[in-house]
Motif scaffolding. Structure first.
Motif, short mmCIF file in Angstrom:
data_model
loop_
_atom_site.label_atom_id
_atom_site.label_comp_id
_atom_site.label_asym_id
_atom_site.label_seq_id
_atom_site.Cartn_x
_atom_site.Cartn_y
_atom_site.Cartn_z
N THR A 67 -2.39 11.70 3.50
CA THR A 67 -2.86 10.95 4.68
C THR A 67 -1.70 10.20 5.31
O THR A 67 -0.65 10.02 4.70
CB THR A 67 -3.97 9.95 4.29
OG1 THR A 67 -3.43 9.00 3.36
CG2 THR A 67 -5.15 10.66 3.68
N ASP B 136 -4.63 13.15 -7.52
CA ASP B 136 -5.02 11.96 -6.75
C ASP B 136 -3.85 11.45 -5.90
O ASP B 136 -4.03 11.08 -4.74
CB ASP B 136 -5.50 10.84 -7.68
CG ASP B 136 -6.81 11.16 -8.36
OD1 ASP B 136 -7.52 12.10 -7.92
OD2 ASP B 136 -7.13 10.48 -9.37
N GLU C 190 -3.34 13.79 -2.93
CA GLU C 190 -4.39 13.59 -1.94
C GLU C 190 -4.15 12.30 -1.15
O GLU C 190 -4.25 12.28 0.07
CB GLU C 190 -5.76 13.54 -2.63
CG GLU C 190 -6.91 13.42 -1.65
CD GLU C 190 -8.24 13.42 -2.36
OE1 GLU C 190 -9.14 12.72 -1.86
OE2 GLU C 190 -8.39 14.11 -3.38
N GLU C 191 -3.82 11.23 -1.85
CA GLU C 191 -3.57 9.95 -1.19
C GLU C 191 -2.37 10.02 -0.26
O GLU C 191 -2.39 9.48 0.85
CB GLU C 191 -3.33 8.86 -2.25
CG GLU C 191 -3.13 7.48 -1.67
CD GLU C 191 -2.95 6.42 -2.73
OE1 GLU C 191 -2.29 5.41 -2.43
OE2 GLU C 191 -3.46 6.57 -3.86
N THR D 176 0.79 -1.24 0.00
CA THR D 176 0.00 0.00 0.00
C THR D 176 0.82 1.28 0.00
O THR D 176 0.30 2.33 -0.33
CB THR D 176 -0.94 0.03 1.22
OG1 THR D 176 -0.16 -0.04 2.42
CG2 THR D 176 -1.93 -1.11 1.18
N ARG E 125 6.93 6.32 2.05
CA ARG E 125 6.00 6.04 0.95
C ARG E 125 6.71 6.42 -0.34
O ARG E 125 7.43 7.42 -0.38
CB ARG E 125 4.72 6.84 1.10
CG ARG E 125 4.00 6.50 2.39
CD ARG E 125 2.83 7.37 2.60
NE ARG E 125 1.66 6.65 2.08
CZ ARG E 125 0.44 7.15 2.12
NH1 ARG E 125 0.22 8.35 2.59
NH2 ARG E 125 -0.57 6.45 1.68
N TYR F 19 6.31 6.90 -4.61
CA TYR F 19 5.53 6.89 -5.83
C TYR F 19 6.48 6.80 -7.01
O TYR F 19 7.56 7.37 -7.02
CB TYR F 19 4.58 8.08 -5.95
CG TYR F 19 5.20 9.45 -5.98
CD1 TYR F 19 5.47 10.09 -7.19
CD2 TYR F 19 5.46 10.14 -4.81
CE1 TYR F 19 6.00 11.36 -7.23
CE2 TYR F 19 5.98 11.42 -4.82
CZ TYR F 19 6.25 12.02 -6.04
OH TYR F 19 6.78 13.29 -6.07
N LYS G 27 2.85 3.74 -4.81
CA LYS G 27 1.84 4.15 -5.80
C LYS G 27 2.54 4.21 -7.15
O LYS G 27 3.59 4.84 -7.29
CB LYS G 27 1.27 5.52 -5.41
CG LYS G 27 0.37 6.14 -6.42
CD LYS G 27 -1.02 5.63 -6.30
CE LYS G 27 -1.93 6.45 -7.21
NZ LYS G 27 -3.22 5.92 -7.36
#
Length: 185
Positions: free
Chosen positions: A132, A125, A128-129, A106, A140, A142, A109
């Motif tokens: 959080t 998008d 926004e993701e 998760t 995280r 991407y 991205k």
């Protein structure tokens, strides 16, 4: 700080790199650890290994069409996110790495062109993701595939995201033609 890597700088180096990558696939398998590239890709291996000690918030990889370079990039991502394995055997059994390989983790991205272009809405998008709280990790990532296909609005949106990085978010931009990237990126 933004780090740029040209995976292969010349035709001759590209030929050697493709040959070595094919050898990697046949002898090491596609599930390689970053250390598996120590002998076949020593310069890039050393740069990625050193950058792991002091991670940047963004990386730009110019693949020049080498399809095997993505395996090395994914190995780098696994090095960043997973600290559980010290040996090849532990790596092959690692549930987190398997989830990354399967696209089920998760905190990663992936963004691909939607038609001919990567659109601003896709980056909206993403922002926004990623605004959080992370569920599984302190980092995280991407990955924007074919980053040369960012339309102008998407590139400007991404630029703002890159200029004001949030803690623990790492961008991996992958392109096959650095010359088609907008200069601002």
């Amino acid at each position: 700080k933004f780090i740029y890597y040209t995976i292969y700088d010349s035709i001759w180096i590209s030929f050697i790199a493709i040959f070595c990558s094919i050898i990697n696939i046949f002898f090491l398998g596609s599930d390689c650890m970053l250390s598996d590239y120590k002998e076949t890709e020593p310069i890039i291996y050393k740069q990625l290994k050193n950058s792991k000690k002091n991670l940047s918030h963004a990386y730009l990889f110019n693949l020049n069409g080498n399809v095997y370079a993505m395996d090395m990039i994914m190995s780098f991502i696994k090095e960043i996110l997973c600290h559980e394995h010290k040996s090849k055997e532990e790596y092959e059994k690692c549930a987190l790495c398997k989830r990354i390989d399967d696209g089920n983790y998760t905190e990663i991205k992936r963004i691909y062109p939607d038609g001919l272009w990567i659109k601003k809405e896709q980056l909206d998008d993403l922002q926004e993701e990623f605004s959080t709280k992370s569920l599984e990790s302190d980092k995280r990532i991407y990955i924007i595939y074919e980053a040369e296909k960012l339309n102008k609005a998407a590139a400007n949106s991404l630029l703002k995201f890159l200029e004001e990085p949030l803690d623990g978010i790492i961008a991996i931009l992958v392109t096959n033609n650095i010359n088609q990237m907008l200069n601002t990126i």
